[in-house]
Design a protein around this motif. Sequence first.
Motif, mmCIF file in Angstrom:
data_model
loop_
_atom_site.group_PDB
_atom_site.id
_atom_site.type_symbol
_atom_site.label_atom_id
_atom_site.label_comp_id
_atom_site.label_asym_id
_atom_site.label_seq_id
_atom_site.Cartn_x
_atom_site.Cartn_y
_atom_site.Cartn_z
ATOM 1 N N TYR A 1 0.838 -1.205 0.000
ATOM 2 C CA TYR A 1 0.000 0.000 0.000
ATOM 3 C C TYR A 1 0.873 1.254 0.000
ATOM 4 N N ARG A 2 1.880 1.271 0.855
ATOM 5 C CA ARG A 2 2.772 2.434 0.921
ATOM 6 C C ARG A 2 3.495 2.654 -0.405
ATOM 7 N N ARG A 3 3.937 1.577 -1.004
ATOM 8 C CA ARG A 3 4.624 1.667 -2.288
ATOM 9 C C ARG A 3 3.689 2.241 -3.367
ATOM 10 N N SER A 4 2.426 1.800 -3.350
ATOM 11 C CA SER A 4 1.468 2.308 -4.336
ATOM 12 C C SER A 4 1.237 3.816 -4.155
ATOM 13 N N LEU A 5 1.262 4.285 -2.921
ATOM 14 C CA LEU A 5 1.110 5.719 -2.672
ATOM 15 C C LEU A 5 2.318 6.491 -3.195
ATOM 16 N N ARG A 6 3.502 5.959 -2.924
ATOM 17 C CA ARG A 6 4.729 6.616 -3.393
ATOM 18 C C ARG A 6 4.799 6.666 -4.915
ATOM 19 N N ASP A 7 4.397 5.576 -5.543
ATOM 20 C CA ASP A 7 4.494 5.467 -7.001
ATOM 21 C C ASP A 7 3.319 6.113 -7.710
ATOM 22 N N GLY A 8 2.337 6.566 -6.955
ATOM 23 C CA GLY A 8 1.175 7.212 -7.552
ATOM 24 C C GLY A 8 0.270 6.275 -8.303
ATOM 25 N N VAL A 9 0.270 5.009 -7.900
ATOM 26 C CA VAL A 9 -0.567 3.996 -8.572
ATOM 27 C C VAL A 9 -1.987 4.100 -8.076
#
Length: 68
Positions: free
Chosen positions: A60-68
């Motif tokens: 989830y955190r990665r998706s926020l960072r990557d703007g997914v």
Amino acid sequence: MSAPLPGKPGPTLKRLYEELEPDVRETVLVRLLDGSSAERLALVLRKHGHRVSASTIRTYRRSLRDGV
């Protein structure tokens, strides 16, 4: 009613967040977004009856960072 989780949380986090009391939601949201240990957050949530893995939190955190 509090605001939904930002981004596109998966079904596990979305369900968990919706089940929380409003005041607890705010605390969990802060911890999800502040970069604290995913393992520790997952452990605390599991101790309170909410099944979620550290991997789910990291994704989830990665998706926020990557703007997914």
